[in-house]
Motif scaffolding. Structure first.
Motif, PDB file in Angstrom:
ATOM      1  N   UNK A  71       9.393  -0.223 -16.448  1.00  0.00           N
ATOM      2  CA  UNK A  71      10.511  -0.053 -15.043  1.00  0.00           C
ATOM      3  C   UNK A  71       9.881  -0.911 -14.028  1.00  0.00           C
ATOM      4  N   UNK A  73      10.793  -1.391  -9.721  1.00  0.00           N
ATOM      5  CA  UNK A  73      11.446  -0.814  -8.733  1.00  0.00           C
ATOM      6  C   UNK A  73      11.928  -1.940  -7.742  1.00  0.00           C
ATOM      7  N   UNK A  75      11.002  -1.630  -4.732  1.00  0.00           N
ATOM      8  CA  UNK A  75       9.929  -2.083  -4.050  1.00  0.00           C
ATOM      9  C   UNK A  75       8.861  -2.096  -4.819  1.00  0.00           C
ATOM     10  N   UNK A  77       5.859  -1.017  -4.819  1.00  0.00           N
ATOM     11  CA  UNK A  77       5.316   0.101  -5.048  1.00  0.00           C
ATOM     12  C   UNK A  77       3.510  -0.045  -5.451  1.00  0.00           C
ATOM     13  N   UNK A  78       3.277  -1.223  -5.214  1.00  0.00           N
ATOM     14  CA  UNK A  78       1.674  -1.390  -5.726  1.00  0.00           C
ATOM     15  C   UNK A  78       0.779  -0.350  -4.746  1.00  0.00           C
ATOM     16  N   UNK A  79      -0.338   0.040  -5.371  1.00  0.00           N
ATOM     17  CA  UNK A  79      -1.119   1.096  -4.681  1.00  0.00           C
ATOM     18  C   UNK A  79      -2.189   0.397  -3.884  1.00  0.00           C
ATOM     19  N   UNK A  80      -2.133   0.369  -2.223  1.00  0.00           N
ATOM     20  CA  UNK A  80      -2.946   0.101  -1.390  1.00  0.00           C
ATOM     21  C   UNK A  80      -4.391   0.014  -1.712  1.00  0.00           C
ATOM     22  N   UNK A  82      -5.911   0.216  -4.543  1.00  0.00           N
ATOM     23  CA  UNK A  82      -6.561  -0.480  -5.606  1.00  0.00           C
ATOM     24  C   UNK A  82      -6.412  -2.027  -5.638  1.00  0.00           C
ATOM     25  N   UNK A 138       2.288  -5.952 -13.949  1.00  0.00           N
ATOM     26  CA  UNK A 138       2.065  -4.564 -14.032  1.00  0.00           C
ATOM     27  C   UNK A 138       2.853  -3.747 -15.040  1.00  0.00           C
TER      28      UNK A 138
END
Lengths: 240, 268
Positions: A71, A73, A75, A77-80, A82, A138
């Motif tokens: 998927x 999306x 945005x 949605x990267x985790x800040x 990490x 990712x």
């Protein structure tokens, strides 16, 4: 690869029932890049959720080939908290396939597509375009067969958008992945896809399907005279 | 990247101004403290104020000295500090666990909500007599008081942090096939770390309120006990001394949390 057979889907809320999709039929062939366009609020995202199995259709059947979905999306949605590299490993961790081999493959992909120098950096140090590229890597890390793209470029500014759009398309093509993109942007759909599916307003059903055969890259398509013609046809079918 | 060598004159002036401002703030803070203490000392020294009623900095220092000599100083500090720290950790840990349960089920959340609202507005000191009868008069009772003063806020703040997680990220986790546990550990817990740090800061203040309040109700030792005892026998030096030590301890504990926060939230 992926086939929607007379699919209907309704949302249930306190105030009532809303038919989002009704009698929807289309197919996505293996290795094809298919775009679904439709007026805003016509239930485009619902189609992706149905394809991924996050939602169950009220009626009809979705026929899927083997292989997983990935998927992407609106945005990134990267985790800040990490690093870029750890972000790319996220689906491996969740799908319990966090082996050295899979990680090496994911890092290989990242290096191949220009993220080599950013792997140990925080997402906040990346430009909008680079972030979306990291999000794509990712998605690819878990080796999905079909990519579901939910307006992945809509949050980017115009220039970055064209860039990332071409970028993502070429990565998907060179990795030989099947892709289903939903967008409200006609030119994006023409530039990227092998096939464009035009939807009606809610409840969505297929108005028309077009195979796009000219040009061999998004850039060459935009420069082609048939781009404008196709645009006009699609625009009329959307009724705007 | 630039370095100091090729900063423009304007930028250097700007930096200088910023530095000067920092120094002024730092000095002013200490100056205010020195002024208050100095004035207090002078006014009592020249008997403008009665040191029997207001105590004075020198008498506070003397009291600290005599408490130290009798070996009572660290006993009282130790007891109150122990109760506060224990109550703080229990409130935070239990509050966090309950918040996790509430996060995982919308239905449970809806069921429990009115209880939390009522308990939140209840003045916890009203439970004092019950606590004495049910738990007794030792420091367990005071720790219990500390916990109930802080826990509701810990639950509410932590839960608010959990629920504020970016919905796009939640969709992403769902699309990757993540279950509740993976969503919690990989996304919700790390994403809500800044909220947790804020909770800790408030919880520290509440823990001190809880432990001192507990000692007011029932205790034989501790800083709260010294304050109550000092008030009853008109030993205001003792009251002031205990209050002063409390200020220092509470400030230190807040400072530790602020330091941890700086370290943790750096990555966000």
């Amino acid at each position: 690869m992926l086939e929607f057979k007379s699919i209907s889907y309704s949302y249930h809320t306190k105030s009532g029932e809303t038919a989002a999709v009704s009698d929807l039929n289309f197919t996505v062939g293996k290795g094809q890049f298919v775009s679904v366009i439709g007026p805003s609020g016509c239930g485009k995202s619902t189609i992706l959720s149905l394809a991924a199995g996050l939602l169950k259709p009220s009626s009809g059947e979705i026929i899927k080939g083997s292989g997983e979905f990935g998927y992407m999306l609106q945005r990134d949605a990267l985790f800040e908290w990490r690093t870029v590299e750890q972000n790319i490993f996220l689906p491996l961790e969740i799908k319990k396939r966090n082996t050295a081999e899979m990680r090496a493959r994911a890092v290989g992909l990242a290096e191949k597509y220009g993220l080599k120098d950013f792997l140990k950096k925080s997402p906040s140090q990346l430009s909008g375009g680079m972030r979306q590229r990291a999000a794509l890597i990712r998605t690819l890390a878990a080796e999905p067969e079909i990519l579901l793209l939910d307006e992945p470029f809509s949050a980017l500014d115009y220039q970055t958008r064209l860039e990332v759009c071409d970028d993502v398309q070429s990565i998907i093509k060179s990795e030989k992945k099947t892709a289903l993109l939903v967008t409200h942007d006609i030119s994006e759909a023409i530039a990227l896809s092998d096939k464009v599916v035009v939807l009606s307003a809610r409840p969505a059903h297929v108005v028309a399907e077009h195979m796009i055969a000219f040009g061999d890259s998004p850039k060459s398509r935009r420069n082609d005279s048939r781009f404008a013609e196709t645009f006009e046809v699609l625009r009329k079918e959307l009724g705007i | 990247m630039k370095n100091t060598m090729n900063f423009s004159g304007e930028h250097l002036a700007y930096l200088k101004k910023q530095r000067r401002r920092k120094i002024i703030i730092f000095l002013s803070r200490w100056l205010i403290l020195a002024l208050i203490l100095g004035l207090w000392e002078l006014l009592t020294y020249f008997k403008v104020m009665d040191p029997f009623i207001t105590s004075s900095p020198s008498r506070v220092i003397r009291t600290i000295g005599s408490l130290y000599e009798s070996g009572d100083l660290f006993r009282h500090i130790g007891i109150t500090l122990g109760e506060t720290v224990a109550g703080f950790f229990i409130a935070v840990a239990a509050g966090y666990s309950i918040a996790v349960v509430l996060w995982s089920s919308e239905t449970v959340r809806a069921v429990v909500e009115p209880y939390i609202v009522v308990l939140n507005s209840l003045p916890k000191i009203a439970l004092g007599p019950l606590i004495i009868i049910w738990i007794g008069t030792d420091c367990t009772a005071i720790i219990f008081m500390t916990v109930i003063v802080g826990i509701i806020l810990c639950i509410m703040n932590t839960l608010a942090g959990f629920l504020a997680v970016d919905p796009t990220k939640l969709t992403l986790m769902k699309a990757m096939g993540a279950g509740r546990l993976a969503t919690l550990t990989k996304l919700v817990v790390p994403a809500s770390l800044p909220a947790l740090m804020n909770t800790l800061k408030v919880a520290v203040g509440l823990a001190w309120i809880g432990s001192i309040m507990g000692e007011y109700i029932v205790s034989r030792a501790g800083l709260g006990y010294l304050i109550v005892y000092g008030g009853q026998v008109m030993k205001l030096d003792l009251v002031m001394t205990a209050t002063f030590i409390l200020c220092v301890l509470a400030g230190c504990m807040y400072g530790i949390i602020a330091l941890i926060e700086k370290f943790v939230v750096k990555q966000f």
